[in-house]
Write a protein that holds these residues in place. Structure first.
Motif, PDB file in Angstrom:
ATOM      1  N   LYS A   1       0.832  -1.206   0.000  1.00 34.17           N
ATOM      2  CA  LYS A   1       0.000   0.000   0.000  1.00 34.17           C
ATOM      3  C   LYS A   1       0.866   1.255   0.000  1.00 34.17           C
ATOM      4  O   LYS A   1       0.593   2.222  -0.710  1.00 34.17           O
ATOM      5  N   LYS A   2       1.927   1.228   0.837  1.00 30.04           N
ATOM      6  CA  LYS A   2       2.798   2.390   0.967  1.00 30.04           C
ATOM      7  C   LYS A   2       3.489   2.698  -0.376  1.00 30.04           C
ATOM      8  O   LYS A   2       3.550   3.849  -0.817  1.00 30.04           O
ATOM      9  N   ILE A   3       3.990   1.654  -1.041  1.00 24.96           N
ATOM     10  CA  ILE A   3       4.669   1.822  -2.332  1.00 24.96           C
ATOM     11  C   ILE A   3       3.676   2.257  -3.408  1.00 24.96           C
ATOM     12  O   ILE A   3       3.966   3.144  -4.221  1.00 24.96           O
TER      13      ILE A   3
ATOM     14  N   GLN B   1      12.142   7.049   0.003  1.00 18.65           N
ATOM     15  CA  GLN B   1      10.955   7.842   0.310  1.00 18.65           C
ATOM     16  C   GLN B   1       9.930   7.077   1.134  1.00 18.65           C
ATOM     17  O   GLN B   1       9.213   7.672   1.945  1.00 18.65           O
ATOM     18  N   CYS B   2       9.869   5.771   0.907  1.00 18.79           N
ATOM     19  CA  CYS B   2       8.901   4.958   1.672  1.00 18.79           C
ATOM     20  C   CYS B   2       9.496   4.411   2.965  1.00 18.79           C
ATOM     21  O   CYS B   2       8.792   3.770   3.754  1.00 18.79           O
ATOM     22  N   GLN B   3      10.800   4.655   3.152  1.00 22.98           N
ATOM     23  CA  GLN B   3      11.506   4.200   4.351  1.00 22.98           C
ATOM     24  C   GLN B   3      11.361   2.679   4.540  1.00 22.98           C
ATOM     25  O   GLN B   3      11.024   2.184   5.618  1.00 22.98           O
ATOM     26  N   ILE B   4      11.645   1.969   3.452  1.00 20.14           N
ATOM     27  CA  ILE B   4      11.625   0.505   3.448  1.00 20.14           C
ATOM     28  C   ILE B   4      12.977   0.041   2.931  1.00 20.14           C
ATOM     29  O   ILE B   4      13.486   0.599   1.960  1.00 20.14           O
ATOM     30  N   PRO B   5      13.602  -0.988   3.546  1.00 20.90           N
ATOM     31  CA  PRO B   5      14.895  -1.484   3.071  1.00 20.90           C
ATOM     32  C   PRO B   5      14.845  -1.848   1.593  1.00 20.90           C
ATOM     33  O   PRO B   5      13.845  -2.389   1.107  1.00 20.90           O
TER      34      PRO B   5
END
Length: 367
Positions: A315-317, A335-339
């Motif tokens: 959802k975030k992406i 930007q999504c602060q995901i590895p």
């Protein structure tokens, strides 16, 4: 191509100490394989890199007789053959300096405009290795790749069986002639593989199985493909040799990491540690690094759904791409602060769900 040219090439192949690279060099300088056999040794010795040892036995009439016998076998058994300077010769193998001057094949192999991936590994594959290999090929199936391997025990046959299961073309490279199958236990898989793929070798019907043939077989495995994947390997073995050959051809190499003290992970971990292979944790890593794309006609049926359930990071992406347009993986991760590694895997999942698509330049956008 004429039969006389094929006979001349086979005759040259029978000359001891005269390898594929030297044969190609002689033909470039003299004009044709037939001309090489007719040329005086004194003239051939003037060619750079051609010494006395290489052409000492060039005019032995026994070589021509052996070539004629092999041609009879080829014709009697309807063996396909591809010559290095002909249009039907595998494109990627053309760029390998030591690629076979004559390649024999059986089955229904079609490599044109295909994404080709070699998969190799230990003969003592673990349950983890089997699971990773099967999941990798299942995930890649929508891309319709060609899976190349050595038809050996362990990782090789696991990859080729998984390809058959998911209707993916697979090619086995053999270390012997097409008149036999090794290991004999794998004979039961031959028909299935030849229905959608087949076998390559540059060994003759007179060449029986011998471990010294593995190096020649491995160069074909590495040369045919865009990238080579190593799934489990000890600190020594044929898989590492194949990886080294692939690196020498300037091809991508991927290795599946394992536990630090696992004997069957030492080879893969060493390749990654010495930067001779990319770390491979999922199909998404491979797709991202090779910039492979799912074409519209290859999209899974799930993409026809009007409503797709998205979870957590998906959802975030999706929201980020929907608001900002197409973007590269690294920016999405930031930007999504995901590895990054997790974004790569999530993007592949979303791609298979049909909510995003990859673009040239390693970009992604919402469908």
């Amino acid at each position: 191509m004429t039969i006389e040219k094929l006979l001349a090439l086979l005759t040259l192949k029978k000359v001891p100490n005269l390898g594929d690279n030297s044969i190609k060099k002689l033909i470039r300088e003299v004009g044709s394989p037939e001309a090489v056999l007719k040329e005086k040794k004194s003239a051939l010795l003037k060619i750079d890199g051609i010494g006395t040892i290489k052409i000492k036995d060039l005019h032995n009439p026994g070589h021509r007789k052996a070539a004629e016998n092999e041609l009879k076998f080829i014709e009697a058994n309807h063996i396909n053959y591809q010559v290095y300077d002909q249009p039907d010769y595998p494109e990627k193998l053309k760029h390998c300096i030591d690629g076979p001057v004559v390649l024999f094949s059986s089955g229904n192999i079609d490599l044109k405009h295909k994404k080709i991936l070699s998969i190799v590994g230990t003969r003592q594959v673990t349950r983890y290795g089997v699971q990773f290999c099967e999941e990798l090929i299942e995930t890649l199936a929508p891309i319709d790749p060609v899976i190349v391997s050595g038809f050996a025990y362990g990782v090789d046959i696991t990859a080729q069986r998984a390809a058959v299961k998911h209707n993916v073309q697979t090619v086995g490279c053999l270390a012997h002639g097409l008149n036999q199958i090794y290991p004999k236990a794998h004979k039961k898989y031959v028909t299935q593989i030849e229905e959608n793929g087949g076998f390559f070798t540059d060994f003759w019907s007179t060449d029986t199985f011998d471990r010294k043939n593995f190096l020649g077989r491995n160069r074909i495995i590495a040369g045919l493909s865009e990238a080579t994947v190593v799934i489990e390997s000890a600190d020594k073995g044929g898989s590492l040799v194949t990886a080294e050959i692939a690196n020498s051809y300037n091809r991508d190499v991927f290795a599946v990491p394992g536990r630090a003290h696992d004997p069957l992970s030492k080879g893969c971990n060493m390749l990654i540690k010495t930067q001779r292979a990319h770390m491979l944790t999922s199909a998404a890593d491979l797709i991202y690094m090779l910039n492979w794309e799912l074409e519209e006609k290859q999209q899974p049926e799930v993409q026809k759904q009007l409503f797709v359930e998205l979870e957590g990071d998906e959802k975030k992406i999706y929201n980020f791409l929907n608001d900002n347009g197409k973007e590269v993986l690294d920016v999405i991760a930031l930007q999504c602060q995901i590895p990054t590694f997790k974004v790569a895997s999530t993007l592949l999942t979303m791609e298979l769900k049909g909510v995003i698509k990859p673009l040239p330049g390693k970009l992604f956008e919402v469908v």
